[in-house]
Design a protein around this motif. Structure first.
Motif, mmCIF file in Angstrom:
data_model
loop_
_atom_site.group_PDB
_atom_site.id
_atom_site.type_symbol
_atom_site.label_atom_id
_atom_site.label_comp_id
_atom_site.label_asym_id
_atom_site.label_seq_id
_atom_site.Cartn_x
_atom_site.Cartn_y
_atom_site.Cartn_z
ATOM 1 N N GLY A 207 5.025 15.776 5.358
ATOM 2 C CA GLY A 207 6.335 15.858 4.723
ATOM 3 C C GLY A 207 6.604 14.730 3.757
ATOM 4 N N LYS A 208 5.677 13.747 3.683
ATOM 5 C CA LYS A 208 5.845 12.586 2.812
ATOM 6 C C LYS A 208 4.833 12.642 1.668
ATOM 7 C CE LYS A 208 8.844 10.192 5.414
ATOM 8 N NZ LYS A 208 8.956 11.059 6.594
ATOM 9 N N PRO A 209 5.167 12.053 0.515
ATOM 10 C CA PRO A 209 4.163 11.951 -0.549
ATOM 11 C C PRO A 209 3.032 11.019 -0.132
ATOM 12 C CG PRO A 209 6.138 10.711 -1.124
ATOM 13 C CD PRO A 209 6.461 11.463 0.132
ATOM 14 N N CYS A 210 1.858 11.249 -0.660
ATOM 15 C CA CYS A 210 0.692 10.395 -0.365
ATOM 16 C C CYS A 210 -0.394 10.695 -1.379
ATOM 17 C CB CYS A 210 0.178 10.653 1.055
ATOM 18 S SG CYS A 210 -1.397 9.839 1.421
ATOM 19 N N ASN A 211 -0.829 9.674 -2.096
ATOM 20 C CA ASN A 211 -1.872 9.856 -3.102
ATOM 21 C C ASN A 211 -3.200 10.271 -2.494
ATOM 22 O OD1 ASN A 211 -0.412 9.247 -5.480
ATOM 23 N ND2 ASN A 211 -0.560 7.050 -5.037
ATOM 24 N N LYS A 212 -3.400 9.954 -1.230
ATOM 25 C CA LYS A 212 -4.646 10.322 -0.580
ATOM 26 C C LYS A 212 -4.685 11.828 -0.286
ATOM 27 C CE LYS A 212 -6.566 7.341 2.080
ATOM 28 N NZ LYS A 212 -7.852 7.195 1.337
ATOM 29 N N ARG A 213 -3.540 12.390 0.069
ATOM 30 C CA ARG A 213 -3.458 13.835 0.307
ATOM 31 C C ARG A 213 -3.213 14.606 -0.980
ATOM 32 N NH1 ARG A 213 0.820 14.924 2.306
ATOM 33 N NH2 ARG A 213 1.715 12.958 3.049
ATOM 34 N N ARG A 214 -2.285 14.108 -1.798
ATOM 35 C CA ARG A 214 -1.940 14.771 -3.050
ATOM 36 C C ARG A 214 -1.955 13.721 -4.164
ATOM 37 N NH1 ARG A 214 2.278 16.482 0.077
ATOM 38 N NH2 ARG A 214 3.816 15.415 -1.251
ATOM 39 N N PRO A 215 -3.095 13.575 -4.832
ATOM 40 C CA PRO A 215 -3.197 12.561 -5.891
ATOM 41 C C PRO A 215 -2.078 12.687 -6.907
ATOM 42 C CG PRO A 215 -5.352 13.492 -5.414
ATOM 43 C CD PRO A 215 -4.360 14.308 -4.641
ATOM 44 N N GLY A 216 -1.464 11.549 -7.209
ATOM 45 C CA GLY A 216 -0.370 11.524 -8.173
ATOM 46 C C GLY A 216 1.007 11.644 -7.567
ATOM 47 N N SER A 217 1.076 11.864 -6.244
ATOM 48 C CA SER A 217 2.386 12.034 -5.605
ATOM 49 C C SER A 217 3.051 10.703 -5.262
ATOM 50 C CB SER A 217 2.265 12.902 -4.347
ATOM 51 O OG SER A 217 1.440 12.287 -3.371
ATOM 52 N N GLY A 218 2.281 9.609 -5.268
ATOM 53 C CA GLY A 218 2.852 8.295 -4.992
ATOM 54 C C GLY A 218 2.372 7.698 -3.680
ATOM 55 N N CYS A 219 2.661 6.406 -3.524
ATOM 56 C CA CYS A 219 2.295 5.674 -2.300
ATOM 57 C C CYS A 219 3.551 5.005 -1.745
ATOM 58 C CB CYS A 219 1.216 4.634 -2.584
ATOM 59 S SG CYS A 219 0.736 3.658 -1.117
ATOM 60 N N PRO A 220 4.305 5.712 -0.905
ATOM 61 C CA PRO A 220 5.529 5.128 -0.357
ATOM 62 C C PRO A 220 5.281 3.967 0.592
ATOM 63 C CG PRO A 220 5.078 7.256 0.661
ATOM 64 C CD PRO A 220 4.117 7.111 -0.474
ATOM 65 N N ALA A 221 4.058 3.819 1.068
ATOM 66 C CA ALA A 221 3.753 2.720 1.995
ATOM 67 C C ALA A 221 3.952 1.359 1.346
ATOM 68 C CB ALA A 221 2.322 2.844 2.508
ATOM 69 N N ARG A 222 3.761 1.268 0.058
ATOM 70 C CA ARG A 222 3.849 -0.038 -0.606
ATOM 71 C C ARG A 222 5.234 -0.659 -0.447
ATOM 72 N NH1 ARG A 222 -0.220 -1.843 -3.639
ATOM 73 N NH2 ARG A 222 1.260 -3.309 -4.579
ATOM 74 N N SER A 223 6.261 0.167 -0.458
ATOM 75 C CA SER A 223 7.617 -0.358 -0.279
ATOM 76 C C SER A 223 8.211 0.041 1.062
ATOM 77 C CB SER A 223 8.534 0.140 -1.408
ATOM 78 O OG SER A 223 8.569 1.560 -1.429
ATOM 79 N N GLY A 224 7.464 0.828 1.834
ATOM 80 C CA GLY A 224 7.954 1.319 3.116
ATOM 81 C C GLY A 224 7.294 0.627 4.293
#
Length: 333
Positions: A126-143
């Motif tokens: 349910g969350k964006p992830c460049n590893k699963r969907r390239p280009g969707s973002g990396c929310p971990a960096r600020s999360g």
């Protein structure tokens, strides 16, 4: 439940052929990582090719005094093998530090190397992830990133590799044997996994359909001693916050040989080559170890909540190297 086809491979060539012709197929070993990700919906293969029955379940000595470990050998079997415990204690310790006895009984050596990097956002579809969907973002960096990478990360991914075994194999200069539709190849374990860069969806350098058949350990360095140490939030069945694998030989108070690798600091086992270069020929003291590790860890780029990993990894490595140096000089294993 997502439907998928299941095939049992009869030989390596058939396994490779089945997979290479289907872009959404996957090899199945022990399934301790892949099946979990299928349950979460992260992995949705259209076909599983079971390679656990292929004839890669032996541990044999090589002509030069090393060890060849088949890819379907179970983690628990390798951990207690007499030659591993005697010649490569760092590997036995790393295997026994990973997961639970039940999982070690099921997990395979090849599968352990190929488990996916870990991140809360990667495992939540349910969350964006460049590893699963390239280009969707990396929310971990600020999360939520307390457990994530401080070395070798990129703007696209800060996930960490979870294997304990791979850290020990990296420190031991082990190699991986693979087979694909194009033939066979051998590569160092240290070069098997990738840093995220601009393509975080690729965890390793293996091509689709390429199968690990064995891991080969070189002969132990003469008179060297080795150990693995792991820091985690609880004493059992927990992934590392930081870990270190070391192989060291000291003579007359001077470091003659050292191989060092960190776990849980990057998307791959981190070979500490700067620290190794700084230590050879130097005094085997806590002060010398600390200076060398400071050089290595100067490249770290922590985020808001994971900077603690840097002093933690430094303390672990200094403690392990100091213990090995003392045992070497004192003559005890």
């Amino acid at each position: 439940m997502k439907p998928f086809r299941y095939e049992t491979a009869t030989d390596p060539a058939a396994a490779v052929d089945l997979l290479s012709r289907r872009p959404r197929a996957a090899f199945l070993g022990g399934g301790t990582n892949l099946v979990d990700l299928m349950k979460l919906g992260v992995e949705v293969p259209e076909m599983l090719v079971d390679v656990s029955r292929l004839p890669f379940d032996e541990i044999t000595e090589t002509e030069d005094g090393g060890l060849r470990v088949g890819a379907t050998v179970r983690n628990s079997t390798l951990a207690v093998h007499p030659l591993v415990r005697r010649r490569y204690p760092v590997l036995s310790q790393a295997l026994l530090a990973g997961a639970s006895p039940q999982l070690r009984n099921l997990a395979t050596i090849g599968g352990n190397l190929l488990q996916r990097t870990r991140c809360t956002y990667f495992q939540d579809i349910g969350k964006p992830c460049n590893k699963r969907r390239p280009g969707s973002g990396c929310p971990a960096r600020s999360g939520i990133h307390r457990d994530l990478a401080v070395l070798g990360a990129s703007q696209h991914c800060v996930a960490t590799h979870p294997s304990d075994m791979a850290v020990a194999l990296t420190a031991l200069d082990a190699t991986v044997h693979c087979v694909s539709a194009e033939g066979t190849r051998t590569l160092p374990v240290a070069e098997l996994h990738r840093l995220p860069g601009d393509a975080p969806e690729r965890d390793t350098v293996l091509e689709h359909g390429e199968l690990i058949t064995a891991v080969e350990l070189p002969p132990p360095a003469p008179a060297a001693r080795s150990a693995y140490r792991k820091a985690r939030e609880r004493a059992s069945y927990a992934f590392a916050l930081a870990s270190v694998a070391a192989d060291l030989r000291v003579s007359d108070g001077t470091v003659q040989h050292v191989r060092l690798a960190f776990g849980a600091l990057a998307a791959k086992p981190w070979r500490a080559r700067a620290a190794e270069a700084a230590l050879v020929g130097r005094p085997a003291t806590e002060e010398s170890f600390g200076r060398a590790l400071d050089q290595e860890l100067a490249a770290a780029e922590p985020l808001r909540d994971n900077g603690y990993k840097i002093p933690l990894a430094r303390r672990l490595a200094v403690a392990v190297l100091t213990d090995l140096a003392g045992a070497d000089e004192g003559g005890a294993r």
